[in-house]
Motif scaffolding. Sequence first.
Motif, PDB file in Angstrom:
ATOM      1  N   LYS A  62       0.812  -1.217   0.000  1.00 16.49           N
ATOM      2  CA  LYS A  62       0.000   0.000   0.000  1.00 16.49           C
ATOM      3  C   LYS A  62       0.849   1.273   0.000  1.00 16.49           C
ATOM      4  N   ASP A 364      -0.056  -8.681   4.388  1.00 19.53           N
ATOM      5  CA  ASP A 364      -0.936  -7.653   3.807  1.00 19.53           C
ATOM      6  C   ASP A 364      -1.813  -6.970   4.858  1.00 19.53           C
ATOM      7  N   PRO A 365      -2.623  -7.721   5.600  1.00 22.47           N
ATOM      8  CA  PRO A 365      -3.461  -7.031   6.601  1.00 22.47           C
ATOM      9  C   PRO A 365      -2.661  -6.497   7.785  1.00 22.47           C
ATOM     10  N   ASN A 368      -1.640  -3.033   6.759  1.00 20.60           N
ATOM     11  CA  ASN A 368      -2.833  -2.170   6.776  1.00 20.60           C
ATOM     12  C   ASN A 368      -3.169  -1.624   8.164  1.00 20.60           C
ATOM     13  N   LEU A 369      -2.476  -2.106   9.197  1.00 23.27           N
ATOM     14  CA  LEU A 369      -2.701  -1.599  10.554  1.00 23.27           C
ATOM     15  C   LEU A 369      -1.828  -0.386  10.879  1.00 23.27           C
ATOM     16  N   TYR A 370      -0.851  -0.102  10.025  1.00 27.17           N
ATOM     17  CA  TYR A 370       0.164   0.909  10.350  1.00 27.17           C
ATOM     18  C   TYR A 370       0.118   2.087   9.376  1.00 27.17           C
ATOM     19  N   ASP A 371       0.516   3.255   9.861  1.00 28.72           N
ATOM     20  CA  ASP A 371       0.627   4.427   8.999  1.00 28.72           C
ATOM     21  C   ASP A 371       1.976   4.511   8.311  1.00 28.72           C
ATOM     22  N   ARG A 394      -3.186   2.936   3.522  1.00 26.98           N
ATOM     23  CA  ARG A 394      -3.716   2.257   4.700  1.00 26.98           C
ATOM     24  C   ARG A 394      -5.189   2.624   4.882  1.00 26.98           C
TER      25      ARG A 394
ATOM     26  N   HIS B 307     -11.418  -9.223   5.637  1.00 21.03           N
ATOM     27  CA  HIS B 307     -10.883  -8.936   6.970  1.00 21.03           C
ATOM     28  C   HIS B 307      -9.911  -7.765   7.018  1.00 21.03           C
ATOM     29  N   LYS B 308      -9.791  -6.999   5.927  1.00 19.16           N
ATOM     30  CA  LYS B 308      -9.229  -5.650   6.077  1.00 19.16           C
ATOM     31  C   LYS B 308     -10.325  -4.660   6.479  1.00 19.16           C
ATOM     32  N   ASP B 335      -8.842 -10.967   2.359  1.00 17.18           N
ATOM     33  CA  ASP B 335      -8.643  -9.605   2.875  1.00 17.18           C
ATOM     34  C   ASP B 335      -9.735  -8.637   2.425  1.00 17.18           C
ATOM     35  N   ASN B 368     -10.386  -0.190  14.901  1.00 17.78           N
ATOM     36  CA  ASN B 368      -8.987   0.185  14.690  1.00 17.78           C
ATOM     37  C   ASN B 368      -8.562   0.140  13.217  1.00 17.78           C
ATOM     38  N   LEU B 369      -9.425  -0.396  12.347  1.00 13.27           N
ATOM     39  CA  LEU B 369      -9.120  -0.430  10.914  1.00 13.27           C
ATOM     40  C   LEU B 369      -9.571   0.840  10.191  1.00 13.27           C
ATOM     41  N   ASP B 371     -10.529   5.167   9.909  1.00 15.17           N
ATOM     42  CA  ASP B 371     -10.205   6.517  10.366  1.00 15.17           C
ATOM     43  C   ASP B 371     -11.423   7.248  10.916  1.00 15.17           C
ATOM     44  N   ARG B 394      -6.821   5.645  16.224  1.00 14.89           N
ATOM     45  CA  ARG B 394      -6.598   4.494  15.344  1.00 14.89           C
ATOM     46  C   ARG B 394      -5.102   4.279  15.134  1.00 14.89           C
ATOM     47  N   GLY B 395      -4.662   3.068  15.338  1.00 13.53           N
ATOM     48  CA  GLY B 395      -3.251   2.765  15.118  1.00 13.53           C
ATOM     49  C   GLY B 395      -2.326   3.243  16.230  1.00 13.53           C
TER      50      GLY B 395
END
Lengths: 398, 398
Positions: A62, A364-365, A368-371, A394, B307-308, B335, B368-369, B371, B394-395
């Motif tokens: 991403k 992959d997922p 997607n949890l991080y900036d 993300r 699951h994303k 995902d 948490n996924l 914004d 988030r994050g």
Amino acid sequence: MKPPTKTPVSDYLAQLVGQSVNAIDTPGLVIDLDAMKRNLGRMAEFARKHDVRWRPHAKTHKSVQLAKLQMQAGAVGICVQKTAEAEVMVDGGVYNIYISNEVVASPKLARVAALAHRIAAENGQLSIAVDSAEGVNRLAQAMNEARSQAAAGAVVDVFVEIDVGQGRCGVPPGKAAIALVHEIRKHPALRFAGLQAYHGKAQHLRSAQQRRDAIAIVADDVIYTRRVIEAEGVPVDLVTGAGTGSMVCEAASGVFGELQPGSFLFMDADYAQNERDPAQPQFEHALFVKTQVISSRDDHAVCDAGHKSHAIDSGLPLVRAFDSECELEYFNGGDEHGILRPAGGSRRVPAIGRMLWLIPGHCDPTVNLYDFMIGVAGGLRKGTVERIIRVDARGAAT
Amino acid sequence: MKPPTKTPVSDYLAQLVGQSVNAIDTPGLVIDLDAMKRNLGRMAEFARKHDVRWRPHAKTHKSVQLAKLQMQAGAVGICVQKTAEAEVMVDGGVYNIYISNEVVASPKLARVAALAHRIAAENGQLSIAVDSAEGVNRLAQAMNEARSQAAAGAVVDVFVEIDVGQGRCGVPPGKAAIALVHEIRKHPALRFAGLQAYHGKAQHLRSAQQRRDAIAIVADDVIYTRRVIEAEGVPVDLVTGAGTGSMVCEAASGVFGELQPGSFLFMDADYAQNERDPAQPQFEHALFVKTQVISSRDDHAVCDAGHKSHAIDSGLPLVRAFDSECELEYFNGGDEHGILRPAGGSRRVPAIGRMLWLIPGHCDPTVNLYDFMIGVAGGLRKGTVERIIRVDARGAAT
């Protein structure tokens, strides 16, 4: 002196570059840049050797920066799964994008059409997958509406997705594809570009022979479908599909002109459980969650990374302590905790403050949890933070 | 006219307020505000009736706006799990925060100390959990270092965590707590505030009797530990713990002065599988992922939420079609996809474009996924978007 009034997250990132890995806060998503670059080189070499295009899947990282790095290494462009991911990539200056997924909502297709025009203005190419006449018609309508507003026209490459065993999207192999091909060819803003044939499940079959058997059926399905389409006088220019787990089979089949691997860049714990096909490049783990022990007892320790810090859909992470006397197994401790128990004959429970590295079950997922991802050069034990890599898309799920 | 050059995500959000639920893009995280407010009212009533404080866990919603709404409804403050979550809450003006988790890294404890001083300047209170002498000493050192820099001193409330069955953090019930209590009391910037006793696993025991049995042991452990501490002449002012699944038991035990439920606000699919204790308030599902069908065949449809878009650590989501003739079961499609099959005697496969609502298996990591959450008033079928609620933390995992 007054206490600080704002949380200095961006200061932390700005100051991190040039520092030792020890300065990375936990949990933190870290790329071993040396390993990643070796993975990239091996992928480029594999594609050259098999004379096949590669279009890595950006759903993995991403990141605009990594998409461009892949294209510099020889990738023809990138795949994405979502319209919003494509938008982020175009905003970042990536202009060869395949949305390898069905998009059917008219408001989203208006966004796709807008992207097609932006990309055409940069002499790039947008492609998309379809599996229904409704999807084709709505896309054509959106392209026509965008065309009337834009200075220049654009043509979207459209791939017909066939279900080659995944049991998800796609029309059945064979005749069902023909109607869609004709539907696409009715519209001047759409070009029938070929077939999408992706069997994600086959990639996780553990033995190399199982994967070969599954992809042999995929190849048969593709050949059959191509034949019925070409019997109508329509050429099938390209077959695209495959992922890291099975791509040696798709490449060997001779029917795939383009591969879509994503995970090869980072290699997660799940793929590492596959029996390696001798023809498969030796991809290394390059993505890690740095964590530390916050609680320690006789029989277990607790670290500060739970499943808000790494995805567990494909299994729990592996633990690297870089210490032969401290082997650990990770047990699920909930959203914010991991429970670590001695494993492999080791009896050492790590002490409070001990830094550890997790290899995520599924990259992959996790990404997607991080900036941002923290790129380290020189290895995880003694390396230096070289750069910060934003996870630009993300949460771009629409 | 030139094509647009930037992706209008914030425009979408700004324009959404006041529109029908139909305008919400998919996948999108939606709060049924009416249901959420009823849940909030029931929680406040439950706490009043049992004469117990409630300090809802902000790890669920990670939102300043919702934290303040909870405090307006009578909550004494909020819990968080992470230093970074506390920072986001203080930045947003929430000044009564309990970090119900161990923090041991000195750089993080410096941030905790900075927060303590910011909060003290607002006449609020910061609290934290500990389970090691090392953690206590490092916290005290960080507080001393911050004290010398700040105009005013601050005192952190420190709770000793005992392991009451979770098998994660915490010292064993009984004497082990005494040494920590004495350690805390050595430092003027720390105040021994009581015991943290949280048994997360007990909340997911399916029968009400199983949960009662588990929490009876928790209460015994607390009483025993409190007795050995008070035998040293040190009062145990407060026992804090419990979550949505078991809080009727902790409240009934008489030993808990404060409850920490988080999920009651949204109620996920997992908690809904518990046999309801007659004393438990009737919490409703208030958090949904709006999704739509992008592919449809004879036997299944595929929606655009995988699951994303929702966490699957506690099971797959339930599907609400708001149509008695269309009952569906969700299967994991990876995902970015969900696979939907007719269930409960229904045979209808939803058509392309059909909007559906998923009830996530677990709300906390689902939130948490995203914004932002989209708050809808007037119900999900015909309601209106009332407001956008940012997922501020988030994050925020560090």
